[in-house]
Scaffold this motif. Structure first.
Motif, PDB file in Angstrom:
ATOM      1  N   GLN A  73       0.663  -1.321   0.086  1.00 21.13           N
ATOM      2  CA  GLN A  73       0.000   0.024   0.031  1.00 21.13           C
ATOM      3  C   GLN A  73       0.985   1.481  -0.070  1.00 21.13           C
ATOM      4  N   GLN A  74       1.931   1.064   0.989  1.00 25.65           N
ATOM      5  CA  GLN A  74       2.882   2.272   0.835  1.00 25.65           C
ATOM      6  C   GLN A  74       3.420   2.468  -0.667  1.00 25.65           C
ATOM      7  N   ARG A  75       3.960   1.422  -1.224  1.00 26.59           N
ATOM      8  CA  ARG A  75       4.291   1.554  -2.746  1.00 26.59           C
ATOM      9  C   ARG A  75       3.199   2.309  -3.688  1.00 26.59           C
ATOM     10  N   VAL A  76       2.296   1.874  -3.371  1.00 27.00           N
ATOM     11  CA  VAL A  76       1.024   2.679  -4.086  1.00 27.00           C
ATOM     12  C   VAL A  76       0.962   4.200  -3.724  1.00 27.00           C
ATOM     13  N   GLY A  77       1.088   4.527  -2.516  1.00 28.42           N
ATOM     14  CA  GLY A  77       1.382   6.007  -2.122  1.00 28.42           C
ATOM     15  C   GLY A  77       2.607   6.790  -2.888  1.00 28.42           C
ATOM     16  N   ILE A  78       3.557   5.917  -3.064  1.00 28.41           N
ATOM     17  CA  ILE A  78       4.889   6.571  -3.858  1.00 28.41           C
ATOM     18  C   ILE A  78       4.556   6.586  -5.220  1.00 28.41           C
ATOM     19  N   ALA A  79       3.843   5.476  -5.691  1.00 28.71           N
ATOM     20  CA  ALA A  79       3.395   5.610  -7.115  1.00 28.71           C
ATOM     21  C   ALA A  79       2.713   6.700  -7.527  1.00 28.71           C
ATOM     22  N   ARG A  80       1.674   7.239  -6.641  1.00 25.37           N
ATOM     23  CA  ARG A  80       0.691   8.051  -6.771  1.00 25.37           C
ATOM     24  C   ARG A  80       1.562   9.493  -6.659  1.00 25.37           C
ATOM     25  N   ALA A  81       2.635   9.486  -5.757  1.00 26.42           N
ATOM     26  CA  ALA A  81       3.396  11.052  -6.064  1.00 26.42           C
ATOM     27  C   ALA A  81       4.201  11.009  -7.024  1.00 26.42           C
ATOM     28  N   LEU A  82       4.637   9.961  -7.874  1.00 21.61           N
ATOM     29  CA  LEU A  82       5.604   9.790  -8.864  1.00 21.61           C
ATOM     30  C   LEU A  82       4.563  10.181 -10.183  1.00 21.61           C
ATOM     31  N   THR A  83       3.210   9.427 -10.062  1.00 18.88           N
ATOM     32  CA  THR A  83       2.490   9.700 -11.286  1.00 18.88           C
ATOM     33  C   THR A  83       1.974  11.207 -11.504  1.00 18.88           C
ATOM     34  N   SER A  84       2.003  11.949 -10.299  1.00 25.88           N
ATOM     35  CA  SER A  84       1.428  13.401 -10.370  1.00 25.88           C
ATOM     36  C   SER A  84       2.468  14.159 -11.170  1.00 25.88           C
ATOM     37  N   ASN A  85       3.930  13.630 -11.076  1.00 29.37           N
ATOM     38  CA  ASN A  85       4.861  14.361 -12.004  1.00 29.37           C
ATOM     39  C   ASN A  85       5.347  15.654 -11.268  1.00 29.37           C
ATOM     40  N   ALA A  86       5.005  15.817  -9.882  1.00 33.44           N
ATOM     41  CA  ALA A  86       5.232  16.906  -9.302  1.00 33.44           C
ATOM     42  C   ALA A  86       6.896  16.933  -8.850  1.00 33.44           C
ATOM     43  N   ASP A  87       7.416  18.168  -8.873  1.00 36.01           N
ATOM     44  CA  ASP A  87       8.691  18.400  -8.556  1.00 36.01           C
ATOM     45  C   ASP A  87       9.094  17.978  -7.130  1.00 36.01           C
ATOM     46  N   VAL A  88       8.188  18.259  -6.477  1.00 34.75           N
ATOM     47  CA  VAL A  88       8.674  18.411  -4.966  1.00 34.75           C
ATOM     48  C   VAL A  88       7.686  17.194  -4.299  1.00 34.75           C
ATOM     49  N   MET A  89       8.398  16.355  -3.598  1.00 34.53           N
ATOM     50  CA  MET A  89       7.582  15.342  -2.733  1.00 34.53           C
ATOM     51  C   MET A  89       7.751  15.665  -1.197  1.00 34.53           C
ATOM     52  N   LEU A  90       6.657  15.785  -0.605  1.00 31.17           N
ATOM     53  CA  LEU A  90       6.527  15.551   0.894  1.00 31.17           C
ATOM     54  C   LEU A  90       6.201  14.439   1.512  1.00 31.17           C
ATOM     55  N   MET A  91       7.095  14.018   2.495  1.00 30.68           N
ATOM     56  CA  MET A  91       7.028  12.497   2.842  1.00 30.68           C
ATOM     57  C   MET A  91       7.072  12.844   4.328  1.00 30.68           C
ATOM     58  N   ASP A  92       5.531  12.689   5.232  1.00 32.72           N
ATOM     59  CA  ASP A  92       5.643  12.486   6.277  1.00 32.72           C
ATOM     60  C   ASP A  92       5.592  11.299   7.228  1.00 32.72           C
ATOM     61  N   GLU A  93       6.691  11.141   7.767  1.00 31.78           N
ATOM     62  CA  GLU A  93       6.695   9.541   8.389  1.00 31.78           C
ATOM     63  C   GLU A  93       6.344   8.323   7.565  1.00 31.78           C
ATOM     64  N   ALA A  94       6.595   8.856   6.120  1.00 30.35           N
ATOM     65  CA  ALA A  94       5.953   7.617   5.318  1.00 30.35           C
ATOM     66  C   ALA A  94       6.089   6.101   5.534  1.00 30.35           C
ATOM     67  N   TYR A  95       7.263   5.902   6.197  1.00 28.41           N
ATOM     68  CA  TYR A  95       7.685   4.257   6.461  1.00 28.41           C
ATOM     69  C   TYR A  95       7.398   3.810   7.918  1.00 28.41           C
ATOM     70  N   SER A  96       7.082   4.916   8.951  1.00 26.40           N
ATOM     71  CA  SER A  96       7.262   4.536  10.217  1.00 26.40           C
ATOM     72  C   SER A  96       6.030   3.405  10.448  1.00 26.40           C
ATOM     73  N   ALA A  97       4.818   3.234   9.761  1.00 25.94           N
ATOM     74  CA  ALA A  97       4.138   2.167  10.021  1.00 25.94           C
ATOM     75  C   ALA A  97       4.434   0.809   9.492  1.00 25.94           C
ATOM     76  N   LEU A  98       5.649   0.767   8.927  1.00 28.23           N
ATOM     77  CA  LEU A  98       6.157  -0.673   8.284  1.00 28.23           C
ATOM     78  C   LEU A  98       6.939  -1.420   9.175  1.00 28.23           C
ATOM     79  N   ASP A  99       6.958  -2.663   8.836  1.00 33.98           N
ATOM     80  CA  ASP A  99       7.899  -3.600   9.455  1.00 33.98           C
ATOM     81  C   ASP A  99       9.288  -3.398   9.067  1.00 33.98           C
ATOM     82  N   PRO A 100      10.148  -3.532   9.864  1.00 37.18           N
ATOM     83  CA  PRO A 100      11.763  -3.015   9.778  1.00 37.18           C
ATOM     84  C   PRO A 100      12.157  -3.460   8.402  1.00 37.18           C
ATOM     85  N   LEU A 101      12.078  -4.882   7.929  1.00 38.67           N
ATOM     86  CA  LEU A 101      12.458  -5.188   6.642  1.00 38.67           C
ATOM     87  C   LEU A 101      11.974  -4.617   5.467  1.00 38.67           C
TER      88      LEU A 101
END
Length: 358
Positions: free
Chosen positions: A178-206
């Protein structure tokens, strides 16, 4: 980290930024400044909370700027000022030369839709839309034809490792997917700036490590301007080109991560970095002797300036008598003596005046 590069232009300038929470923030800020209050004193005397205190940060184009701090440090408050989800009590946010605080509602919507994308900790996927539709959300809002935006979304889903999942729904994916989808959404928008707020904090360590590696891999190619929020120092040291450490709403230190690790300017930073595996984090270029020649030196081999010290220690098999020629591609940039490397692994203490203690 994305590497040691020439000075980049500034994409976002955060200048003299203050945020006070409460019913009369301007009055409380004046009292804070005039009376020289601390954050607890402002709360006790005026029942207002100081969220941010005199924040000054340059976010460089094409680089990853990491804002790091513990819970309550103000890092998430700060990132929400950049796209004006929160308005400051005082200060400026200059985006591409213009103060974003002066933007009209229409201009602000355009910036959010086309120039700044945001990746949240909680993924923020729409459950009734497919993975591809979620990834293409920014393009759909812009009025782009469905066939075109779905094609673009599928292209970026492939890039983040979700090939074939476009017709699935969010609930059918793991948290990491699901987080990969979030990153894909940010990249699909083709925005120059990406704001990532604790984007990986809810994920398991690996999974988190995989996502960090994916971000660095994509960044090598795309050179986005990324403002990344985290409370994890290992994560910050791994991905940051520029690291800003917050405590109680103010900046304690900001610099290249390597420099912060070698030259902590405050006892708080010393405590923060005390348990870090320095050999894994520090890179050759940080501790080498800068020279284009290696006369009268017995060279044991060649190493790249971006290798970490752990790799060099393994190569030297612990022999502190060895010296290596350091290269940046084909260019000779210095030498690294193993005895210098070993000294760099000894933690540095900060003195009372913030200079480096030896």
């Amino acid at each position: 980290m994305t590497g040691h590069a020439t000075e980049a232009e500034t994409k976002i300038e955060i200048r003299n930024l203050y945020k006070v929470f409460g019913p009369e923030p301007q009055r409380a800020l004046k009292a804070f400044q005039d009376e020289g209050l601390s954050k607890p004193e402002l709360l006790e005397r005026h029942q207002h909370v100081l969220g941010l205190e005199n924040i000054n940060v340059d976010v460089k184009a094409g680089k990853i700027t990491v804002i790091m701090g513990l819970s309550g440090s103000g890092k998430s408050t700060l990132i929400r000022h950049v796209n004006r989800l929160i308005d400051p009590t005082a200060g400026e946010i200059i985006f591409e030369g213009s103060n974003i605080l002066d933007c009209s509602e229409e201009e602000l919507r355009r910036i959010r839709r086309a120039q700044m994308s945001m990746v949240f900790q909680k993924f923020a996927l729409l459950p009734h839309k497919t993975v591809a539709e979620n990834a293409a959300l920014a393009l759909e809002v812009r009025g782009i034809a469905r066939s075109e935006y779905l094609h673009e979304a599928e292209r970026w889903l492939d890039r983040v490792g979700l090939q074939g999942y476009g017709d699935s729904y969010p609930h059918q994916l793991s948290g990491g997917m699901q987080q990969r989808v979030g990153i894909a959404r940010a990249l699909t928008s083709n925005a120059d700036v990406m704001l990532m707020d604790e984007a990986y904090s809810a994920l398991d360590p690996l999974i988190r490590t995989d996502m960090q590696d994916l971000l660095l891999e994509l960044q090598q190619e795309l050179q986005k301007t990324i403002l990344f929020i985290t409370h994890d120092l290992d994560e910050a040291l791994k991905i940051a080109d520029h690291l800003v450490i917050l405590k109680d709403g103010r900046i304690v230190q900001q610099d290249e991560p390597q420099r912060i690790l070698l030259e902590p300017s405050d006892p708080y930073i010393v405590d923060f970095v005390s348990d870090i595996n320095r050999a894994r984090v520090l890179r050759v270029r940080t501790v080498m002797e800068k020279t284009s020649t290696a006369q009268d030196v017995r060279i044991s081999g060649e190493i790249d300036q971006e290798q970490n010290l752990e790799t060099v220690i393994a190569m030297a098999e612990g022999d502190t008598r060895k010296t290596y020629l350091v290269k940046d591609g084909e260019r000779k940039v210095g030498i690294l003596r193993m005895e210098t490397l070993v000294r760099s692994l000894v933690p540095t203490q900060a003195t009372d005046d913030g200079t480096r203690a030896r």
